[in-house]
Scaffold this active site. Sequence first.
Site, PDB file in Angstrom:
ATOM      1  N   CYS A  97       0.823  -1.199   0.000  1.00 32.17           N
ATOM      2  CA  CYS A  97       0.000   0.000   0.000  1.00 32.17           C
ATOM      3  C   CYS A  97       0.866   1.262   0.000  1.00 32.17           C
ATOM      4  CB  CYS A  97      -0.939   0.082   1.193  1.00 32.17           C
ATOM      5  SG  CYS A  97      -2.042  -1.310   1.351  1.00 32.17           S
ATOM      6  N   ARG A 128       3.969  -0.342  -4.753  1.00 34.84           N
ATOM      7  CA  ARG A 128       3.674  -0.854  -3.411  1.00 34.84           C
ATOM      8  C   ARG A 128       2.374  -1.658  -3.365  1.00 34.84           C
ATOM      9  NH1 ARG A 128       6.786   1.678   0.337  1.00 34.84           N
ATOM     10  NH2 ARG A 128       5.372   1.030   1.980  1.00 34.84           N
ATOM     11  N   TRP A 176      -2.530  -2.812  -1.661  1.00 34.83           N
ATOM     12  CA  TRP A 176      -2.208  -4.237  -1.804  1.00 34.83           C
ATOM     13  C   TRP A 176      -3.064  -4.912  -0.747  1.00 34.83           C
ATOM     14  CZ3 TRP A 176      -0.069  -8.290   1.085  1.00 34.83           C
ATOM     15  CH2 TRP A 176       0.371  -9.391   0.336  1.00 34.83           C
ATOM     16  N   ASN A 186      -1.756   2.006   5.640  1.00 34.48           N
ATOM     17  CA  ASN A 186      -0.857   0.973   5.100  1.00 34.48           C
ATOM     18  C   ASN A 186      -0.428   0.122   6.281  1.00 34.48           C
ATOM     19  OD1 ASN A 186       1.292  -0.497   4.011  1.00 34.48           O
ATOM     20  ND2 ASN A 186       2.710   1.221   4.147  1.00 34.48           N
ATOM     21  N   GLY A 187      -0.769  -1.166   6.274  1.00 36.91           N
ATOM     22  CA  GLY A 187      -0.384  -2.032   7.394  1.00 36.91           C
ATOM     23  C   GLY A 187      -1.525  -2.942   7.777  1.00 36.91           C
ATOM     24  N   GLU A 214      17.430 -17.483  -8.565  1.00 35.60           N
ATOM     25  CA  GLU A 214      17.020 -16.119  -8.898  1.00 35.60           C
ATOM     26  C   GLU A 214      16.436 -16.053 -10.316  1.00 35.60           C
ATOM     27  OE1 GLU A 214      16.357 -13.543  -7.407  1.00 35.60           O
ATOM     28  OE2 GLU A 214      16.486 -11.932  -8.865  1.00 35.60           O
ATOM     29  N   LYS A 229      12.634 -14.851 -11.134  1.00 40.11           N
ATOM     30  CA  LYS A 229      12.330 -13.748 -12.069  1.00 40.11           C
ATOM     31  C   LYS A 229      11.284 -14.189 -13.079  1.00 40.11           C
ATOM     32  CE  LYS A 229      13.430 -11.106 -10.518  1.00 40.11           C
ATOM     33  NZ  LYS A 229      14.120 -10.760  -9.333  1.00 40.11           N
ATOM     34  N   GLU A 284       7.805 -14.678 -11.374  1.00 37.75           N
ATOM     35  CA  GLU A 284       7.234 -13.405 -10.902  1.00 37.75           C
ATOM     36  C   GLU A 284       6.544 -12.626 -12.011  1.00 37.75           C
ATOM     37  OE1 GLU A 284       9.725 -11.158  -7.462  1.00 37.75           O
ATOM     38  OE2 GLU A 284      10.830 -11.521  -9.295  1.00 37.75           O
ATOM     39  N   HIS A 294      17.510 -36.280  -8.525  1.00 40.34           N
ATOM     40  CA  HIS A 294      16.725 -36.707  -7.362  1.00 40.34           C
ATOM     41  C   HIS A 294      15.278 -36.227  -7.450  1.00 40.34           C
ATOM     42  CE1 HIS A 294      20.361 -38.228  -5.593  1.00 40.34           C
ATOM     43  NE2 HIS A 294      20.941 -37.050  -5.743  1.00 40.34           N
ATOM     44  N   LYS A 337       6.253  -4.503  -4.189  1.00 35.14           N
ATOM     45  CA  LYS A 337       7.695  -4.370  -4.060  1.00 35.14           C
ATOM     46  C   LYS A 337       8.140  -4.350  -2.611  1.00 35.14           C
ATOM     47  CE  LYS A 337      11.623  -2.633  -6.186  1.00 35.14           C
ATOM     48  NZ  LYS A 337      11.997  -3.999  -6.530  1.00 35.14           N
TER      49      LYS A 337
END
Length: 614
Positions: free
Chosen positions: A2, A27, A74, A100-101, A487, A491, A494, A510, A609
């Site tokens: 947010c 955000r 968000w 926000n929270g 990574e 990417k 995402e 395995h 983010k």
Amino acid sequence: MCGIVGYIGAREAYPIIINGLRRLEYRGYDSAGIVLNYPGSNELIKTKGKVADLEEKSKGKQLNANIGIGHTRWATHGEPNDVNSHPHLSNDGRIMLVHNGIIENYEPLKIQLKEYGFTFESETDSEVLANLIQYFKSKENLSLTEAVRYALNEVVGAYAIAVMDNESSDEIVVARLGSPLAIGLGEDEFFIASDASPFVEFTKDAIYLEDGEMATITRGEEVIVRKIEGNEIVSPAIQELQIGLEQIEKGGYEHFMLKEINEQPKSILDTMRGRLLPEEGLIRMAGIWDHKEKFYNAKRIIIVACGTSWHAGLVGEYLIEEFARIPVEVEYASEFRYRNPIINKDDVVIAISQSGETADTLAALKLAKDKGAFIYGICNVVGSSIARLTDAGSFTHAGPEIGVASTKAFTAQLTVLTLIALKLGNHNGNLTTERYRSLCYELMNIPQLVEKALESNDIIKEIAAKYKDSENALYLGRGYNFPTALEGALKLKEISYIHAEGYPAAEMKHGPIALIDENMPVIVIAPKKGHYDKVVSNIQEIKSRKGKIIAVVTEGDVQVRDLADYVIEIPDCSEEFSPILATIPLQLLSYHIAVMRGANVDQPRNLAKSVTVE
Ligand code: G6P
């Protein structure tokens, strides 16, 4: 999570707030809203969707107030829809709030408020807070500041809030606990935002509220900052902003992510600047040097982080153990904080975080601090919560990273970790002067090699076109490039929503090998150094099962070229630096695939983010 924006001054608030929300969309982008405060009334517009939808909904309205607050969300409590969007109003319509929270105890508070006759439109915790403020304001006949303070003293959770009362169109009250909040100080005008990006073009002076502080911002008066608990007035530090407008704009690129990928030669150089001085035979890092005894006496170093920063931590483990021979453990901050970890006073805990605000990383760090460990931060955002909590630290100088998928912050983190490992190894005698010097010289050249690695863009685009419709992908690497594989896979998933997994190449047999068939692209990171021969054997295993091989190889490689469907070349370098180079083509590959699939690269679905909730 947010974004909050607010304005009070002589200009029209609406364009400033909308523009600010656009900059804070990284955000969260589930919904957006704005409320303007006119004497005795207000104009509230909110909608599911993005800031662009909010603008669409605002068209044709007379929006000329010069005080207002806005929000980009968000979702945590309640699905993203118009009703759950912020701002929220209290029952009497007077209190306007953005948050926000998370208010953890919102349920009991809601039950109590219902008993007092309050009703609720939304499923959000934030509407509860708006009504709680109304409750205190009317019951005790309090000022807005006092009512907010009383309400916050009842609340358990994390918040950054901005609140207005339509009895006065000259005042905004803000507060923070756990979520960031900055106040921009202009001449006779004030800006409020979750970070400074919404107001960089208006002022360079900002107050960053500390946890547990609130501020009353009144037109034409000084900002008054006080403690939420205890009401003590504090005199805030005014910080000069270091970022400029050009850093938060796209600069001709189609997406922030592409801009940020291409900025890496510079961001890595900026991160080394003033620190790496091979001519003088030294690495200058005050944070390490001033606390060297802590590092040398450390029985172990624990790295805590989330997401991409955790991957950087894994590379950090290899680097520090190799160069300095200090044992390193790397932990997901979210696991570490809840598993009653053994932390000793002679442990050094390093937190890695681009934003410096990730709730789990922050909590892990607080835990380590409480247990007496020395805590060190590697953050990108100056003034962030983690940067302020740590005993010492090194900033990455990657500049603002706006694309939700982290790129340049990752390679800047790798750069700082390399510098730390080299410095420690040099001073504790584990690296010979000769090796140390030669590595320093080589590191100095890495930005140029990154520039070269970026030149593979065309072949990567071709590969992207070929594999864009895949449903799965496997990423394999060994040693230093096992984290690179993780990574790379992160990417891709995402931003393109293709299911991708990263594995240590030898672990393939395995389990993941069962997935390999002629439709499975396998991206293998196979630079010439390190465990090259072993990786070549792994490639043979994939080939004999008809998997499609895309290999990242050292320039001039012929052996893998013969086996692979595609190769992407990176310049030759020491194994220890190869994750920095090998990650570049993987970023570009994800980017192009996502663009070709029509995905929103900079704002992938469901992600944000800065994750300030656990
Ligand atoms: C989110 C972001 C990731 C990031 C992670 C940790 O999930 O989308 O890109 O790696 O948070 O964030 P931090 O700011 O602590 O590095």
